[in-house]
Every structure is written in structure tokens, then in C-alpha cells.
Design a protein around this motif. Structure first.
Motif, short mmCIF file in Angstrom:
data_model
loop_
_atom_site.label_atom_id
_atom_site.label_comp_id
_atom_site.label_asym_id
_atom_site.label_seq_id
_atom_site.Cartn_x
_atom_site.Cartn_y
_atom_site.Cartn_z
N LYS A 21 0.83 -1.21 0.00
CA LYS A 21 0.00 0.00 0.00
C LYS A 21 0.86 1.25 0.00
CE LYS A 21 -4.09 -1.69 2.42
NZ LYS A 21 -4.86 -1.62 3.68
N GLU A 22 1.91 1.22 0.82
CA GLU A 22 2.79 2.38 0.90
C GLU A 22 3.45 2.66 -0.46
OE1 GLU A 22 6.65 3.88 3.51
OE2 GLU A 22 5.62 2.04 4.08
N ALA A 23 3.93 1.62 -1.11
CA ALA A 23 4.56 1.78 -2.43
C ALA A 23 3.55 2.25 -3.46
CB ALA A 23 5.19 0.46 -2.87
N LEU A 24 2.34 1.70 -3.41
CA LEU A 24 1.29 2.13 -4.33
C LEU A 24 0.96 3.61 -4.12
CD1 LEU A 24 -0.81 1.39 -6.50
CD2 LEU A 24 -2.37 0.77 -4.63
N GLY A 25 0.88 4.01 -2.87
CA GLY A 25 0.60 5.41 -2.56
C GLY A 25 1.68 6.34 -3.08
N LYS A 26 2.94 5.91 -2.92
CA LYS A 26 4.05 6.72 -3.42
C LYS A 26 4.02 6.79 -4.94
CE LYS A 26 7.35 6.08 0.33
NZ LYS A 26 8.66 5.54 0.74
N ALA A 27 3.75 5.66 -5.58
CA ALA A 27 3.76 5.61 -7.04
C ALA A 27 2.65 6.44 -7.66
CB ALA A 27 3.63 4.16 -7.52
#
Length: 71
Positions: A21-27
Motif C-alpha cells: 500500500k505504501e509503495a502504491l501510494g508513493k507511485a
């Protein structure tokens, strides 16, 4: 009450999902999703710590009963 293995495995799952989720949010530049991912990762860390604490308490209890047999 859950056993330590359950806490640790649930913690690992929460950590992995949180990182995704964190990576998706950053992307996607979605700060809300990124924050939710960080929170879920922290929740996973806490669950794993709880499992580790249960193991430590159980080990300590086992050691006490071995070293101090009943009279």
C-alpha cells in the motif's frame, strides 16, 4: 488468546500488505494510501513484537519450572 506463531504470521502479512500500500501510494502520489500503508506496516510490527514477547514469556516460564521443581 492467539498463540505466538499466529501473532507473528499475522504481523508478517500486515507488514507485507502495508509495504505494498505504501509503495502504491508513493507511485500514484496518493498520500492517504501511503499513510494507510505505513500504519498497517506499524500494526504488523506490533503484532510480531507481541508474538516475540509471548515466546519470551513462555521460555522464561519453562525455564523457571525446570530450574525450580516443586517440593
Amino acid at each position: 488468546m492467539k498463540d505466538s506463531k499466529t501473532d507473528k504470521s499475522e504481523g508478517l502479512i500486515d507488514k507485507a500488505a502495508g509495504k505494498v500500500k505504501e509503495a502504491l501510494g508513493k507511485a500514484t502520489d496518493d498520500k492517504d494510501t501511503e499513510a494507510k500503508g505505513k500504519a498497517q506496516t506499524a500494526k504488523g510490527d506490533a503484532k510480531q513484537a507481541k508474538g516475540n514477547l509471548k515466546d519470551a514469556v513462555d521460555s522464561n516460564h519453562d525455564a523457571d519450572s525446570t530450574n525450580n521443581p516443586p517440593r
